[in-house]
Design a protein around this motif. Structure first.
Motif, PDB file in Angstrom:
ATOM      1  N   GLY A  95       0.775  -1.231   0.000  1.00  0.00           N
ATOM      2  CA  GLY A  95       0.000   0.000   0.000  1.00  0.00           C
ATOM      3  C   GLY A  95       0.806   1.279   0.000  1.00  0.00           C
ATOM      4  O   GLY A  95       0.230   2.376  -0.057  1.00  0.00           O
ATOM      5  N   ARG A  96       2.130   1.184   0.039  1.00  0.00           N
ATOM      6  CA  ARG A  96       2.973   2.370   0.053  1.00  0.00           C
ATOM      7  C   ARG A  96       3.743   2.486  -1.253  1.00  0.00           C
ATOM      8  O   ARG A  96       4.232   1.491  -1.776  1.00  0.00           O
ATOM      9  CB  ARG A  96       3.961   2.313   1.224  1.00  0.00           C
ATOM     10  N   ALA A  97       3.850   3.711  -1.754  1.00  0.00           N
ATOM     11  CA  ALA A  97       4.581   3.919  -2.993  1.00  0.00           C
ATOM     12  C   ALA A  97       6.006   3.405  -2.860  1.00  0.00           C
ATOM     13  O   ALA A  97       6.679   3.622  -1.839  1.00  0.00           O
ATOM     14  CB  ALA A  97       4.589   5.403  -3.348  1.00  0.00           C
ATOM     15  N   ALA A  98       6.471   2.712  -3.892  1.00  0.00           N
ATOM     16  CA  ALA A  98       7.820   2.141  -3.888  1.00  0.00           C
ATOM     17  C   ALA A  98       8.624   2.741  -5.034  1.00  0.00           C
ATOM     18  O   ALA A  98       8.077   3.097  -6.080  1.00  0.00           O
ATOM     19  CB  ALA A  98       7.753   0.628  -4.029  1.00  0.00           C
ATOM     20  N   ARG A  99       9.927   2.834  -4.839  1.00  0.00           N
ATOM     21  CA  ARG A  99      10.804   3.253  -5.919  1.00  0.00           C
ATOM     22  C   ARG A  99      10.999   2.091  -6.884  1.00  0.00           C
ATOM     23  O   ARG A  99      10.970   0.927  -6.483  1.00  0.00           O
ATOM     24  CB  ARG A  99      12.151   3.715  -5.364  1.00  0.00           C
TER      25      ARG A  99
END
Length: 465
Positions: A95-99
């Motif tokens: 659920g968290r933006a990833a690089r």
């Protein structure tokens, strides 16, 4: 008391996460297959793919969201997925933006926090573009073959990465949920059992559930105009799709051949044990010019040329349905062992020929053995043909000849016990040639080293059959 316990738990969690972070490292960029070292990836095990695909036949544009549920097999600071072409729009982990970054077919994802060994995590990737055909001068093409009314997605060994991000190697099998959204009036077939469809705003979503583990290359999509027939027989859900644009004579042959699928599965089950999936069927597109049939799990795709102008084209269906046991359920651990797929499916054709009164397995074996020693049939080590030779005729025919030589060496009773127990003991798993040899020796009680050396590991014609 409660407050003290909470503090202790927080300290334990902090120490655990700190330990994971300090020992975290990127997952390997390939599983390490000798033939395709960059296929697949290390550091995690995929459990389930949820693919939501929207496809517009008028433009060949695909927009997808892949939700991948996996378990980390090491402390992971980053991990890779395989994707060839297409444009990434967003990537999240839990659920968290990833690089993320890309190099060739490698998509590297760096989550915001390291992933703990043994922990489950969810990666969601939004992407779009026109899926490509992956060209291979040795093995033939695979990927997204566009047609006048849609697209056919199939191929081997590298096809998954042409239309969805994946851990693209047979060693990492997973269950699949596939939703194909297409313009109303267009059919969209995929693997497994149908899970309903609905229409909204001029678009219809077709849902499919493949609950049994599946190798990534076996995932398929057939989008276009098809006459779809769905029915249940022997506890199996059959779904067939036939392109109505086929010439009438070919259409009729395909329809008669598909109608024999339940009969063929009963026949094969007698030798190989219970059919390993809850769904079956097949698809033929009138524009199928990619040059091969493929055993996509539960729903093979055929070309019109696979059905000769005779009353029945059941032999090719026997081959692809035999793969449901050998190749799909019992999958390869490495591509060098491809004969465990193709030799077994070819031998199933020999058994069917006997059943149909068209020639015995011994007669087929004898005819092949009569091939001159200079022929290409004898030029390869079947158990290690080389990456450029996965689909040469020797893999199919000498693979089947190996099985017939085994049958003659151990007798029918032991031989068919070997085949059935091999399929049942390894159901849903991955295997190697060495494992099969050990299994055959254990079941038969014989030392078979000389036999397998002669038929699998010698690039010349055996002196005696």
């Amino acid at each position: 008391m409660v407050r003290k316990l909470a503090v202790v738990l927080a300290l334990v969690l902090s120490v655990t996460l700190t330990g994971a972070a300090s020992s975290a490292r990127p997952g390997a960029v390939g599983i390490g297959d000798p033939y395709y070292p960059l296929d697949g990836n290390g550091g995690y095990d995929v459990k389930h793919y949820d693919l939501a695909i929207r496809y517009a036949p008028a433009t060949d544009a695909l927009a997808g969201v892949a939700t991948i549920r996996a378990r980390a097999t090491q402390h992971l600071s980053a991990f890779n997925l395989d994707l060839d072409g297409l444009t990434i729009r967003s990537v999240t982990v839990d659920g968290r933006a990833a690089r993320w970054s890309r190099a060739g077919t490698e998509l590297t994802v760096t989550p915001r926090r390291p992933l703990h060994k043994g922990g489950a995590f969810v990666t969601k990737i939004a992407y779009d573009g026109v899926p490509k055909v992956i060209q291979d001068p040795d093995l033939g093409d695979g990927g997204a073959f566009t047609t006048s009314d849609g697209v056919m997605i199939l191929g081997e060994p590298d096809v998954a990465q042409a239309w969805y991000p994946s851990n693209d190697h047979p060693i990492d099998k997973a269950s699949f949920s596939i939703a194909l959204t297409v313009p109303k009036g267009v059919e969209a077939l995929s693997n497994g059992a149908p899970a309903g469809r609905f229409t909204r705003g001029g678009w219809t979503t077709w849902r499919w559930e493949q609950i049994e583990p599946m190798a990534t290359y076996l995932a398929m999509a057939a989008i276009g105009q098809f006459d779809v027939k769905s029915y249940r027989r022997d506890g199996i859900q059959f779904v067939d799709g036939i392109d109505p644009a086929l010439p009438k004579a070919t259409y009729d042959i395909v329809a008669r051949s598909f109608a024999r699928e339940p009969e063929i599965l009963r026949f094969l089950s007698g030798y190989f044990g219970q059919y390993p999936f809850r769904a079956a069927g097949g698809v033929v597109d009138a524009e199928g010019d990619w040059g091969y049939a493929l055993e996509n799990q539960g729903r093979p795709i055929y070309t019109p040329d696979d059905f000769p102008t005779v009353e029945d084209g059941s032999a090719i269906i026997v081959h692809e349905l035999a793969h449901q046991w050998y190749g799909d359920s019992v999958a390869l651990g490495r591509w060098a062992d491809i004969w465990l797929n193709e030799g077994f499916a070819t031998y199933a054709e020999w058994l069917w020929s006997e059943h149909e009164g068209l020639g015995t397995a011994q007669e087929t074996f004898d005819a092949l053995y009569a091939t001159p020693a200079t022929a290409s049939l004898w030029k390869y080590e079947v158990a290690d043909p080389g990456a450029a030779n996965l689909f040469v005729g020797a893999v199919y025919n000498r693979g089947a000849m190996t099985l017939h030589a085994l049958r003659k060496a151990v007798g029918d009773k032991a031989f068919f016990r070997i085949l059935k127990s091999w399929a049942q003991m390894n159901r849903g798993g991955n295997v190697t040639t060495a494992k099969f040899i050990r299994h055959a020796e254990r079941v038969s009680g014989k030392n078979l080293d000389a036999l397998f050396t002669k038929w699998l590991y010698t690039a010349s014609k055996p002196a005696t059959p």
